[in-house]
Design an enzyme around this catalytic site. Structure first.
Site, PDB file in Angstrom:
ATOM      1  N   SER A 225      25.846 -25.173 -67.083  1.00  0.00           N
ATOM      2  CA  SER A 225      25.180 -26.400 -66.615  1.00  0.00           C
ATOM      3  C   SER A 225      25.344 -26.546 -65.114  1.00  0.00           C
ATOM      4  O   SER A 225      26.311 -26.048 -64.531  1.00  0.00           O
ATOM      5  CB  SER A 225      25.774 -27.628 -67.301  1.00  0.00           C
ATOM      6  OG  SER A 225      27.006 -27.988 -66.705  1.00  0.00           O
ATOM      7  N   ASP A 226      24.400 -27.243 -64.487  1.00  0.00           N
ATOM      8  CA  ASP A 226      24.631 -27.620 -63.098  1.00  0.00           C
ATOM      9  C   ASP A 226      25.813 -28.600 -63.105  1.00  0.00           C
ATOM     10  O   ASP A 226      26.205 -29.138 -64.143  1.00  0.00           O
ATOM     11  CB  ASP A 226      23.369 -28.226 -62.467  1.00  0.00           C
ATOM     12  CG  ASP A 226      23.424 -28.192 -60.929  1.00  0.00           C
ATOM     13  OD1 ASP A 226      24.531 -27.982 -60.378  1.00  0.00           O
ATOM     14  OD2 ASP A 226      22.385 -28.392 -60.284  1.00  0.00           O
ATOM     15  N   TRP A 227      26.353 -28.824 -61.936  1.00  0.00           N
ATOM     16  CA  TRP A 227      27.601 -29.597 -61.831  1.00  0.00           C
ATOM     17  C   TRP A 227      27.400 -31.039 -62.293  1.00  0.00           C
ATOM     18  O   TRP A 227      26.583 -31.761 -61.743  1.00  0.00           O
ATOM     19  CB  TRP A 227      28.101 -29.510 -60.388  1.00  0.00           C
ATOM     20  CG  TRP A 227      29.018 -28.327 -60.163  1.00  0.00           C
ATOM     21  CD1 TRP A 227      30.238 -28.358 -59.538  1.00  0.00           C
ATOM     22  CD2 TRP A 227      28.836 -26.953 -60.567  1.00  0.00           C
ATOM     23  NE1 TRP A 227      30.819 -27.102 -59.555  1.00  0.00           N
ATOM     24  CE2 TRP A 227      29.991 -26.233 -60.168  1.00  0.00           C
ATOM     25  CE3 TRP A 227      27.837 -26.273 -61.253  1.00  0.00           C
ATOM     26  CZ2 TRP A 227      30.151 -24.876 -60.410  1.00  0.00           C
ATOM     27  CZ3 TRP A 227      27.991 -24.916 -61.498  1.00  0.00           C
ATOM     28  CH2 TRP A 227      29.132 -24.241 -61.082  1.00  0.00           C
ATOM     29  N   GLY A 229      25.923 -31.762 -64.909  1.00  0.00           N
ATOM     30  CA  GLY A 229      24.556 -31.803 -65.430  1.00  0.00           C
ATOM     31  C   GLY A 229      24.492 -31.647 -66.947  1.00  0.00           C
ATOM     32  O   GLY A 229      23.408 -31.588 -67.507  1.00  0.00           O
TER      33      GLY A 229
END
Ligand code: BGC
Length: 699
Positions: A225-227, A229
Site C-alpha cells: 500500500s502507499d503510506w 493508504g
C-alpha cells in the site's frame, strides 16, 4: 527457493506472519519503509527507500537527478536504464532493498502536483521510460516498486477521490505502463494508489489487483500500500494487498524538522475530510489476526502474501551471503545527472539567439536563478552533496556575467525544509535593475519557474509571482532575450512573441547550472522533445471542467476517455502552444527517404536520416498510428514507436522502427484487445504535428 520458502512459511506462527505483512520502524532510521523479517526462521528484513528522483535515505545525501519528466523528455530509454542503475546502486550503498519508484502514472491534467515525478501524457513513452528505469534499478540487485497503481492522476482529495474511468480507457491509457513494468521489466513490487477507481479504493480493488495485475499479467511479487493508504482489513487482504505500509506513526518516522507535516497540513482545498492517519498497522496488524481467527480470512491467504515477500527478498539477494555492491555520488553519477539534464532540455523556440557566443556578455535574471532547481516538494525530495545553480554554471562559462533577481524569489514547497535556507526576498529584487542589466548585456537569460508539490495540485498553469511581468519588461529592453523555464510542465507564455528563444529544463536536479551552460553555449545539442502537450491555457485541456478535475463529490470523471493529452488536442482540433514530441535542435535533419514494409508479424518503418547542419545533433524519429479501421472512435494518431539517434554534421544513417500488428489494436469491452483489421495509417515525423511521411497499411 520454492520448497525453502514453503517451509519458511510453514514455520511461522500466525503472530509472526502478521508481523511480516505490515511495516514497522527501521532500527537504522534510514529507510522510508521497513518490514522486520523474522530472525527465528531466518527471514531477513526488507528496507525500502524513496524514489524516484534519487535516494531519500533519511538524514542522508545522494545524487539529485533530474525529475522524471526531464528524463522522459530525452526520449531515451537507454538513458533511463543508466539512471536506474545509478539509482539502484545508490540505494544499495545505503543498504536499501527497494526503491519506491518509478512513478508511471499518466500526466492527465497539466495542474497535477506530482507531474514532475511522472513521465508523460502518453502510455507508450511512459512504458518505455518506466521499463528502462526498472531494468536499471533491478540490475543493481535492488527492487523497483512501480507506483501508484492506478489512475492516481491528481493530488487534490487524493485519499478519497474516485477516478470514474471506463475499462477501455484504463486498458489503453492508464494500465499499459504498469503492464510493461510487470511483463517486460519483471518489476519486483507494486505500490497501490491512494485513490479509488470506480468507487473502490485501490488497496481494496480485487479486480485490478488480483484479476488483472496478478492474474492476467502474472505478477508474483508483493502488492504494497502507499503510506497510510490501506483502508480496510478483510477487503484489502482478500483483494490482493500484501503489505500495509508504513505501519508507523507519522511523527515516529519523519525527521524532526518535517514534523509540521501532519494531516492538518495536507492541503484540503476542496474542504473534504482527510481520512485519519492511522496510528500503527491499523488494518494488517491486530485486526487482521482477529479476522483470521474469526474465519474471515483464510491463513493460506496470508501464506501467499509471505511467499510474495520471500520472492522479493530472494530476488534482491537477501538470502545470499555476498554483500551487494553499492556506490554513492560517484563522478559517473554526477556526470549522468548532468547528461540527463542536458538530454532532457527541450528547445521550444530559437530564432537564432542560441547558442550564445563565447564572447557574449550575459545578464542572468531570475528570482531563484542563484539556486539549483532540484525537484518539487514531497516524498521525492533528495539532498545532494553538490549542486550548481544557473548563476554558478554560467559564471564558469560566460566571459562576462551579471545577475539580477528581478522579482522576489518564488516560494518552493518542501516537506523537509526547516526554514534555514529561506532566501532573502526583500531588498535586491527590482524589475528596473533587471531591465538595466539586460540593456547593458549582449543577451538576457531569464530563468523562471513554477512550484509543484506532492499533496497539492497547481492552481493554474501561469508562472507564479511577477515573473511574466519580468519577462515582458526585460524582453522589451534587451537586444536578445532567452527564457529558461524550470517547470513541472506547461506554463502559459504571454510574452512568447517577444522573446528570442525558450528552453524548457523542467526540474533539472543538482547539475542544473552546469547543464544549462552546456546547452546555452552550444557545447551540447538540447535534444529533448516534449513528453506532454503544451497548451495555450489550462482551459484547452480536457480537465478544464470541475467534474473532470479536481472532481465533484469525491468523484472525478474521466469522460475524455482515451483522448488524453495530444489525443484530445487532435480530436478537438485545438492548436497547442507546442505539440507533443516537439523540440528543436541546433542542427537540421533531413528525412531523405521514408518507407514502410511488411514483416512477418507487422511492419518496419525505415527512415534515411541526414544531419545537414554543421554540428552534431540528436534527432528523435517518431512513429504514430491511426487506427482508421477500428469500429470505435480512436485518436487521430498515437505514438507507437520512436528512435533517438545522434549524428555528426554531414552524417547519415537509416533508422528502423518495428511495428507489430498489436500496435493497431484497441480494447473492446467484451472481446478485449482487438486488432483493427483493414487499412490503417502510419505517420512518421519529428513531432506529433510535424509529420514527414504518411502511409496506408493493410493490417
Ligand atoms: C507517496 C509515495 C511515497 C511514500 C513514501 C507517499 O506519500 O505517495 O509516492 O513513496 O509516501 O514516502
Amino acid at each position: 527457493m520454492e520448497s525453502d520458502s514453503k517451509s519458511l512459511v510453514d514455520e511461522l506462527t500466525l503472530e509472526e506472519t502478521i508481523e511480516l505483512i505490515h511495516g514497522s520502524l527501521d532500527p537504522d532510521g534510514k529507510a522510508t519503509g521497513y518490514v522486520p523479517g523474522n530472525e527465528r526462521v531466518g527471514i531477513p528484513p526488507l528496507t525500502m527507500v524513496d524514489g524516484p528522483l534519487g535516494v531519500r535515505a533519511l538524514g542522508e545525501q545522494a545524487t539529485a537527478f533530474p525529475s522524471s519528466i526531464a528524463l522522459a523528455a530525452s526520449w531515451n530509454p537507454d538513458l533511463a536504464r543508466r539512471f536506474g542503475t545509478a539509482l539502484g546502486r545508490e540505494a544499495a550503498a545505503y543498504g536499501q532493498d527497494v526503491v519506491l519508484g518509478p512513478g508511471v502514472n499518466i500526466i492527465r491534467t497539466p495542474n497535477g502536483g506530482r507531474n514532475f515525478e511522472y513521465y508523460s501524457e502518453d502510455p507508450r513513452l511512459t512504458a518505455r521510460m518506466g521499463v528502462g528505469t526498472i531494468e536499471g534499478i533491478q540490475s543493481a540487485d535492488v527492487a523497483a516498486m512501480v507506483k501508484h497503481y492506478v489512475a492516481n492522476n491528481q493530488e487534490t482529495n487524493r485519499y478519497e477521490v474516485s477516478a470514474e474511468v471506463s475499462e477501455r480507457t484504463l486498458r489503453e491509457i492508464y494500465l499499459p505502463a504498469f503492464r510493461a513494468a510487470v511483463e517486460e521489466a519483471d518489476v519486483l513490487s507494486v505500490m497501490t494508489a491512494y485513490n479509488r477507481v470506480n468507487g473502490v479504493h485501490m488497496s481494496d480493488h480485487e479486480r485490478l489487483l488480483s484479476d488483472v495485475l496478478k492474474g492476467e499479467w502474472g505478477f508474483d511479487g508483493p502488492v504494497v500500500s502507499d503510506w497510510w493508504g490501506t483502508r480496510s482489513t478483510v477487503d484489502a487482504a482478500l483483494a490482493g494487498l500484501d503489505i500495509e505500509m508504513p505501519g508507523v506513526e507519522l511523527e515516529a518516522y519523519l525527521p524532526d524538522e518535517a514534523s509540521d507535516i501532519d494531516e492538518g497540513d495536507a492541503p484540503d482545498d476542496e474542504g473534504g475530510e482527510l481520512p485519519p492517519v492511522p496510528d500503527v498497522s491499523a488494518y494488517f496488524g491486530e485486526p487482521l489476526r482477529e479476522a483470521v481467527e474469526a474465519g474471515e480470512v483464510d491463513e493460506s491467504i496470508l501464506d501467499e502474501k509471505i511467499e510474495r515477500l520471500l520472492t522479493l527478498l530472494e530476488s534482491v539477494g537477501r538470502f545470499d551471503d555476498d554483500a551487494r555492491d553499492g556506490e554513492l555520488d560517484t563522478p559517473e553519477h554526477r556526470r549522468l545527472a548532468r547528461d540527463i539534464a542536458v538530454e532532457g532540455t527541450v528547445m521550444l523556440t530559437n530564432d537564432g539567439a542560441l547558442p550564445l557566443d563565447d564572447s557574449d556578455s550575459i545578464a542572468l535574471i531570475g528570482p531563484n536563478a542563484d539556486a539549483a532547481k532540484l525537484g518539487g516538494g514531497g516524498s521525492s525530495e533528495v539532498t545532494p552533496v553538490t549542486e550548481t545553480s544557473p548563476r554558478e554554471g554560467l559564471a564558469e562559462r560566460a566571459a562576462d556575467l551579471t545577475f539580477e533577481r528581478g522579482v522576489p524569489p518564488i516560494a518552493e514547497s518542501s516537506f523537509f525544509d526547516d526554514g534555514d535556507e529561506q532566501r532573502d526576498d526583500s531588498a535586491d529584487a527590482s524589475i528596473d535593475d533587471a531591465v538595466a542589466a539586460a540593456e547593458a548585456a549582449d543577451c538576457a537569460v531569464i530563468v523562471a519557474q513554477d512550484d509543484a508539490t506532492e499533496f497539492k495540485d497547481r492552481d493554474d498553469i501561469e508562472l507564479p509571482g511577477e515573473q511574466n511581468d519580468l519577462v515582458s519588461a526585460v524582453a522589451d529592453a534587451a537586444e536578445r532575450t532567452v527564457v529558461v523555464l524550470r517547470t513541472s510542465g506547461p506554463v502559459e507564455m504571454p510574452w512568447l512573441e517577444d522573446v528570442d528563444a525558450v528552453l524548457e529544463t523542467w526540474y533539472p536536479g543538482q547539475a542544473d547550472g552546469e547543464a544549462l551552460a552546456t546547452v546555452l553555449f552550444g557545447d551540447a545539442d538540447p535534444s529533448g522533445r516534449l513528453p506532454v502537450t503544451f497548451g495555450r491555457a489550462a482551459a484547452d485541456y480536457p480537465t478544464a471542467d470541475e467534474a473532470a478535475f479536481p472532481g465533484v463529490d469525491d468523484a472525478v470523471r474521466y469522460d475524455e476517455g482515451v483522448f488524453v493529452g495530444y489525443r484530445y488536442f487532435d480530436d478537438r482540433d485545438v492548436e497547442p502552444l507546442f505539440p507533443f514530441g516537439h523540440g528543436l535542435s541546433y542542427t537540421t535533419f533531413e528525412y531523405d527517404d521514408v518507407t514502410v514494409s511488411e514483416t512477418t508479424d507487422g511492419f518496419e518503418v525505415a527512415v534515411d536520416l541526414r544531419n545537414v547542419g554543421d554540428r552534431t545533433g540528436t534527432e528523435v524519429v517518431q512513429v504514430y498510428a491511426r487506427r482508421s479501421a477500428a469500429p470505435v472512435a480512436c485518436p487521430d494518431r498515437e505514438l507507437v514507436g520512436f528512435e533517438t539517434v545522434s549524428l555528426e554534421a554531414g552524417a547519415e544513417t537509416t533508422v528502423t522502427i518495428s511495428l507489430e500488428r498489436d500496435d493497431f489494436a484497441y480494447y473492446d469491452e467484451s472481446d478485449g484487445w482487438t486488432v483493427a483489421e483493414g487499412t490503417n495509417t502510419v505517420l512518421v515525423g519529428r513531432s506529433s504535428r510535424d509529420v514527414r511521411a504518411t502511409f496506408d497499411v493493410d493490417v
